[in-house]
Design a protein around this motif. Structure first.
Motif, PDB file in Angstrom:
ATOM      1  N   MET A   1      59.878  10.956  11.411  1.00 44.79           N
ATOM      2  CA  MET A   1      61.290  10.598  11.512  1.00 44.79           C
ATOM      3  C   MET A   1      61.680   9.738  10.320  1.00 44.79           C
ATOM      4  N   SER A   2      62.904   9.867   9.917  1.00 45.34           N
ATOM      5  CA  SER A   2      63.419   9.117   8.784  1.00 45.34           C
ATOM      6  C   SER A   2      64.736   8.479   9.190  1.00 45.34           C
ATOM      7  N   TYR A   3      64.922   7.232   8.752  1.00 48.05           N
ATOM      8  CA  TYR A   3      66.103   6.469   9.127  1.00 48.05           C
ATOM      9  C   TYR A   3      66.768   5.888   7.891  1.00 48.05           C
ATOM     10  N   LEU A   4      68.069   5.808   7.943  1.00 53.03           N
ATOM     11  CA  LEU A   4      68.847   5.152   6.905  1.00 53.03           C
ATOM     12  C   LEU A   4      69.364   3.846   7.480  1.00 53.03           C
ATOM     13  N   LEU A   5      68.982   2.729   6.864  1.00 52.85           N
ATOM     14  CA  LEU A   5      69.527   1.421   7.235  1.00 52.85           C
ATOM     15  C   LEU A   5      70.677   1.139   6.296  1.00 52.85           C
ATOM     16  N   ARG A   6      71.812   0.767   6.868  1.00 45.25           N
ATOM     17  CA  ARG A   6      72.964   0.472   6.023  1.00 45.25           C
ATOM     18  C   ARG A   6      73.859  -0.550   6.695  1.00 45.25           C
ATOM     19  N   THR A   7      74.681  -1.172   5.874  1.00 49.40           N
ATOM     20  CA  THR A   7      75.676  -2.096   6.385  1.00 49.40           C
ATOM     21  C   THR A   7      76.664  -1.307   7.237  1.00 49.40           C
ATOM     22  N   ALA A   8      76.937  -1.814   8.423  1.00 50.71           N
ATOM     23  CA  ALA A   8      77.862  -1.132   9.330  1.00 50.71           C
ATOM     24  C   ALA A   8      79.270  -1.131   8.750  1.00 50.71           C
ATOM     25  N   ALA A   9      79.962  -0.039   9.005  1.00 53.74           N
ATOM     26  CA  ALA A   9      81.370   0.109   8.629  1.00 53.74           C
ATOM     27  C   ALA A   9      82.186   0.165   9.918  1.00 53.74           C
ATOM     28  N   ARG A  53      78.067 -13.145   7.092  1.00 53.32           N
ATOM     29  CA  ARG A  53      77.538 -12.452   8.260  1.00 53.32           C
ATOM     30  C   ARG A  53      77.434 -10.972   7.932  1.00 53.32           C
ATOM     31  N   THR A  54      76.605 -10.292   8.687  1.00 56.63           N
ATOM     32  CA  THR A  54      76.505  -8.848   8.492  1.00 56.63           C
ATOM     33  C   THR A  54      75.990  -8.178   9.755  1.00 56.63           C
ATOM     34  N   LEU A  55      76.237  -6.903   9.827  1.00 58.06           N
ATOM     35  CA  LEU A  55      75.661  -6.047  10.863  1.00 58.06           C
ATOM     36  C   LEU A  55      75.101  -4.829  10.157  1.00 58.06           C
ATOM     37  N   LEU A  56      73.830  -4.566  10.388  1.00 56.82           N
ATOM     38  CA  LEU A  56      73.202  -3.363   9.874  1.00 56.82           C
ATOM     39  C   LEU A  56      73.028  -2.370  11.011  1.00 56.82           C
ATOM     40  N   VAL A  57      73.078  -1.108  10.680  1.00 51.26           N
ATOM     41  CA  VAL A  57      72.765  -0.057  11.642  1.00 51.26           C
ATOM     42  C   VAL A  57      71.664   0.805  11.036  1.00 51.26           C
ATOM     43  N   ALA A  58      70.839   1.365  11.910  1.00 55.04           N
ATOM     44  CA  ALA A  58      69.839   2.347  11.500  1.00 55.04           C
ATOM     45  C   ALA A  58      70.298   3.687  12.041  1.00 55.04           C
ATOM     46  N   VAL A  59      70.382   4.660  11.154  1.00 56.96           N
ATOM     47  CA  VAL A  59      70.856   5.993  11.508  1.00 56.96           C
ATOM     48  C   VAL A  59      69.683   6.968  11.411  1.00 56.96           C
ATOM     49  N   ASP A  60      69.441   7.707  12.486  1.00 58.14           N
ATOM     50  CA  ASP A  60      68.440   8.770  12.471  1.00 58.14           C
ATOM     51  C   ASP A  60      68.979   9.860  11.544  1.00 58.14           C
ATOM     52  N   GLU A  61      68.285  10.088  10.438  1.00 56.03           N
ATOM     53  CA  GLU A  61      68.805  11.029   9.439  1.00 56.03           C
ATOM     54  C   GLU A  61      68.854  12.463   9.957  1.00 56.03           C
ATOM     55  N   ALA A  62      68.026  12.800  10.934  1.00 56.46           N
ATOM     56  CA  ALA A  62      68.042  14.169  11.471  1.00 56.46           C
ATOM     57  C   ALA A  62      69.261  14.417  12.347  1.00 56.46           C
ATOM     58  N   VAL A  66      73.365   6.590  15.410  1.00 59.04           N
ATOM     59  CA  VAL A  66      73.006   5.182  15.239  1.00 59.04           C
ATOM     60  C   VAL A  66      72.012   4.845  16.345  1.00 59.04           C
ATOM     61  N   VAL A  67      70.791   4.434  15.939  1.00 61.90           N
ATOM     62  CA  VAL A  67      69.729   4.198  16.916  1.00 61.90           C
ATOM     63  C   VAL A  67      69.273   2.746  16.971  1.00 61.90           C
ATOM     64  N   ALA A  68      69.793   1.908  16.072  1.00 62.79           N
ATOM     65  CA  ALA A  68      69.383   0.502  16.063  1.00 62.79           C
ATOM     66  C   ALA A  68      70.451  -0.342  15.391  1.00 62.79           C
ATOM     67  N   THR A  69      70.439  -1.618  15.756  1.00 66.73           N
ATOM     68  CA  THR A  69      71.348  -2.592  15.168  1.00 66.73           C
ATOM     69  C   THR A  69      70.570  -3.856  14.816  1.00 66.73           C
ATOM     70  N   GLY A  70      71.136  -4.643  13.939  1.00 62.79           N
ATOM     71  CA  GLY A  70      70.597  -5.951  13.595  1.00 62.79           C
ATOM     72  C   GLY A  70      71.684  -6.731  12.884  1.00 62.79           C
ATOM     73  N   ALA A  71      71.787  -8.017  13.204  1.00 64.57           N
ATOM     74  CA  ALA A  71      72.883  -8.804  12.646  1.00 64.57           C
ATOM     75  C   ALA A  71      72.418 -10.177  12.181  1.00 64.57           C
ATOM     76  N   VAL A  72      73.246 -10.774  11.329  1.00 63.67           N
ATOM     77  CA  VAL A  72      73.093 -12.162  10.897  1.00 63.67           C
ATOM     78  C   VAL A  72      74.414 -12.848  11.155  1.00 63.67           C
ATOM     79  N   ARG A  73      74.346 -14.034  11.739  1.00 63.13           N
ATOM     80  CA  ARG A  73      75.541 -14.873  11.825  1.00 63.13           C
ATOM     81  C   ARG A  73      75.175 -16.287  11.399  1.00 63.13           C
ATOM     82  N   ASP A  74      76.162 -16.996  10.880  1.00 66.34           N
ATOM     83  CA  ASP A  74      75.954 -18.347  10.350  1.00 66.34           C
ATOM     84  C   ASP A  74      76.146 -19.394  11.448  1.00 66.34           C
TER      85      ASP A  74
END
Length: 195
Positions: A1-9, A53-62, A66-74
């Protein structure tokens, strides 16, 4: 499996919210509790607009899902409900709190969460002004405590406090040095591939 992690839009908000709500209802078994989960409802104002702050999402490329999230807050932990000395050690503003690192159960144990933590830590370094990275976990969630113990330093295990506190385990991670060679962060966005 391959995933793309990117900043959420903004277009990712509903899918990210779904991952988060499925986790709080399924794994955490608390359901939506406004004082703990308000950010899940207003993701854009909480994570997408503030500059540190940010929110990242992981997208299953197949599948494109969106299969995962992760965030930073101050924002550091608050007392109560957290122990006062933990809140004092991690003040808001200079503390980057990692939160909402949730992976759908069918995509766990494939390196997605570890990659998410690595990219969120890099965001903290690049954002600047942070002196500490803090997070907490509920050890009743399957796999959560061993995952964090392998990556972070335990600051306080509330189960060891008189009365057991909330039963939460608090952790810290070092703030990495900013990297001039980091090419995946550009104008507040990030992309990385996890294979």
């Amino acid at each position: 499996m391959s995933y793309l992690l990117r900043t959420a839009a903004p277009a990712d908000v509903e899918a990210a919210r779904s991952v988060m709500l499925d986790t709080v209802y399924g794994d955490l078994r608390s359901g939506y509790v406004p004082r703990w989960h308000r950010d899940i409802i207003d993701i854009e104002a909480t994570y997408l607009r503030p500059p540190r702050r940010t929110l990242l999402v992981a997208v299953d490329e197949a599948s494109g899902e969106v299969v995962a999230t992760g965030a930073v807050r101050d924002q550091g932990p608050q007392a109560p409900p957290n122990p006062p000395w933990v809140a004092e050690r991690f003040p808001s503003g200079s503390t980057a709190q990692l939160c909402r690192i949730y992976v759908r159960s069918t995509h766990r144990r494939l390196g997605v969460a570890r990659a998410m933590v690595r990219e969120l830590s890099a965001f903290v370094a690049e954002a600047g002004g942070y002196e500490a990275i803090y997070l907490h976990t509920d050890p009743t969630v399957p796999g959560a405590e061993p995952f964090w113990r392998a990556m972070a330093t335990v600051v306080c295990d509330e189960r060891e406090l008189p009365g057991g506190g909330q039963g939460i385990v608090h952790f810290s991670l070092p703030v990495p040095a900013p990297s001039a060679a980091r090419s995946t962060v550009s104008a507040g966005s990030l992309t990385a591939t996890v294979c």
